[in-house]
Write an enzyme that holds these catalytic residues in place. Structure first.
Site, PDB file in Angstrom:
ATOM      1  N   GLY A  51       0.838  -1.185   0.000  1.00  0.00           N
ATOM      2  CA  GLY A  51       0.000   0.000   0.000  1.00  0.00           C
ATOM      3  C   GLY A  51       0.875   1.238   0.000  1.00  0.00           C
ATOM      4  O   GLY A  51       2.021   1.197   0.455  1.00  0.00           O
ATOM      5  N   GLN A  56       3.081  10.118   0.956  1.00  0.00           N
ATOM      6  CA  GLN A  56       4.390   9.474   1.019  1.00  0.00           C
ATOM      7  C   GLN A  56       5.262   9.791  -0.189  1.00  0.00           C
ATOM      8  O   GLN A  56       6.453   9.507  -0.172  1.00  0.00           O
ATOM      9  CB  GLN A  56       4.235   7.965   1.165  1.00  0.00           C
ATOM     10  CG  GLN A  56       3.721   7.552   2.537  1.00  0.00           C
ATOM     11  CD  GLN A  56       3.572   6.062   2.623  1.00  0.00           C
ATOM     12  OE1 GLN A  56       2.545   5.510   2.241  1.00  0.00           O
ATOM     13  NE2 GLN A  56       4.605   5.405   3.117  1.00  0.00           N
ATOM     14  N   CYS A  98       6.607   0.454   7.332  1.00  0.00           N
ATOM     15  CA  CYS A  98       6.209   1.575   6.483  1.00  0.00           C
ATOM     16  C   CYS A  98       7.354   1.878   5.534  1.00  0.00           C
ATOM     17  O   CYS A  98       8.513   1.915   5.958  1.00  0.00           O
ATOM     18  CB  CYS A  98       5.888   2.791   7.349  1.00  0.00           C
ATOM     19  SG  CYS A  98       5.274   4.198   6.409  1.00  0.00           S
ATOM     20  N   LEU A  99       7.032   2.103   4.276  1.00  0.00           N
ATOM     21  CA  LEU A  99       8.058   2.440   3.296  1.00  0.00           C
ATOM     22  C   LEU A  99       8.763   3.744   3.644  1.00  0.00           C
ATOM     23  O   LEU A  99       9.893   3.972   3.234  1.00  0.00           O
ATOM     24  CB  LEU A  99       7.446   2.546   1.901  1.00  0.00           C
ATOM     25  CG  LEU A  99       6.914   1.243   1.318  1.00  0.00           C
ATOM     26  CD1 LEU A  99       6.180   1.516   0.008  1.00  0.00           C
ATOM     27  CD2 LEU A  99       8.027   0.245   1.106  1.00  0.00           C
ATOM     28  N   HIS A 140      -3.880   1.594   7.676  1.00  0.00           N
ATOM     29  CA  HIS A 140      -2.543   2.191   7.741  1.00  0.00           C
ATOM     30  C   HIS A 140      -2.421   3.331   6.720  1.00  0.00           C
ATOM     31  O   HIS A 140      -1.940   4.419   7.045  1.00  0.00           O
ATOM     32  CB  HIS A 140      -1.492   1.097   7.475  1.00  0.00           C
ATOM     33  CG  HIS A 140      -0.081   1.574   7.441  1.00  0.00           C
ATOM     34  ND1 HIS A 140       0.819   1.293   8.441  1.00  0.00           N
ATOM     35  CD2 HIS A 140       0.611   2.293   6.512  1.00  0.00           C
ATOM     36  CE1 HIS A 140       1.995   1.821   8.138  1.00  0.00           C
ATOM     37  NE2 HIS A 140       1.895   2.432   6.963  1.00  0.00           N
ATOM     38  N   GLU A 141      -2.858   3.081   5.483  1.00  0.00           N
ATOM     39  CA  GLU A 141      -2.732   4.088   4.431  1.00  0.00           C
ATOM     40  C   GLU A 141      -3.668   5.273   4.659  1.00  0.00           C
ATOM     41  O   GLU A 141      -3.280   6.423   4.441  1.00  0.00           O
ATOM     42  CB  GLU A 141      -2.965   3.468   3.047  1.00  0.00           C
ATOM     43  CG  GLU A 141      -1.981   2.388   2.660  1.00  0.00           C
ATOM     44  CD  GLU A 141      -0.510   2.765   2.813  1.00  0.00           C
ATOM     45  OE1 GLU A 141      -0.162   3.953   2.689  1.00  0.00           O
ATOM     46  OE2 GLU A 141       0.301   1.854   3.064  1.00  0.00           O
ATOM     47  N   HIS A 144      -2.194   7.694   7.036  1.00  0.00           N
ATOM     48  CA  HIS A 144      -1.240   8.628   6.423  1.00  0.00           C
ATOM     49  C   HIS A 144      -1.934   9.886   5.922  1.00  0.00           C
ATOM     50  O   HIS A 144      -1.385  10.986   6.023  1.00  0.00           O
ATOM     51  CB  HIS A 144      -0.509   7.972   5.244  1.00  0.00           C
ATOM     52  CG  HIS A 144       0.706   7.197   5.617  1.00  0.00           C
ATOM     53  ND1 HIS A 144       1.816   7.776   6.204  1.00  0.00           N
ATOM     54  CD2 HIS A 144       1.007   5.892   5.468  1.00  0.00           C
ATOM     55  CE1 HIS A 144       2.740   6.863   6.395  1.00  0.00           C
ATOM     56  NE2 HIS A 144       2.272   5.696   5.963  1.00  0.00           N
TER      57      HIS A 144
END
Length: 164
Positions: A51, A56, A98-99, A140-141, A144
């Site tokens: 995701g 991000q 997380c990226l 999670h996304e 953000h």
């Protein structure tokens, strides 16, 4: 192509760019198609991503892309202005990554069922139910988009662990 914003552990936890709340995408946004293409490109550039949210990659609009099986399924789910309208199910603790904070993970408790209302790529309103890991990724996304990071949902930052 835009790069995924990677932060140090200290910057990720403290007040940083990813704490900014994203704007709702307006129906007449002339940049939306390009924003979505850039988000998908960044998502596909990471082998481990399941995701990714627009903030991000420095686009502070409410857009996410999700695909928990992208190695098997090339069809990504793009959600514009996603809104969680119901969270149910049992609470489960899983380690999240997380990226934007590579090489770390931490335990986060989330319920395992979510109902989301969003606009699809064609501009149509959708209401979908997701369970299990997919539910977790979507939560999670969407976090953000609201400037919330998974470390904010941990019981203690001392539980954040390195995966090097």
């Amino acid at each position: 192509m835009k790069n995924i914003i990677e932060l140090s552990k200290e910057d990720f936890i403290s007040n940083n760019i990813l704490r900014k709340v994203s704007k709702i995408v307006e129906h007449d946004d002339p940049q939306i198609t390009q924003d979505i293409l850039e988000l998908i490109q960044a998502f596909e550039s990471s082998l481990i991503s399941v995701g990714l949210s627009a903030p991000q990659i420095g686009i502070f609009k409410r857009i996410i892309v999700v695909n928990i099986k992208k190695d098997q399924n090339p069809d990504h789910i793009v959600m514009i202005n996603p809104e969680i309208i119901q969270i149910t199910g049992s609470k489960k603790i899983m380690k999240e990554t997380c990226l934007s904070l590579p090489n770390f993970r931490g335990p986060v408790q989330r319920k395992d069922k979510v109902r989301v209302k969003y606009l699809g790529m064609e501009g149509n309103v959708k209401i979908e139910d997701y369970t299990g890991f997919m539910s977790r990724v979507i939560q999670h996304e969407i976090d953000h988009l609201l400037g919330v990071l998974y470390v904010d949902r941990m019981n203690s930052l001392s539980l954040l662990e390195s995966v090097n």
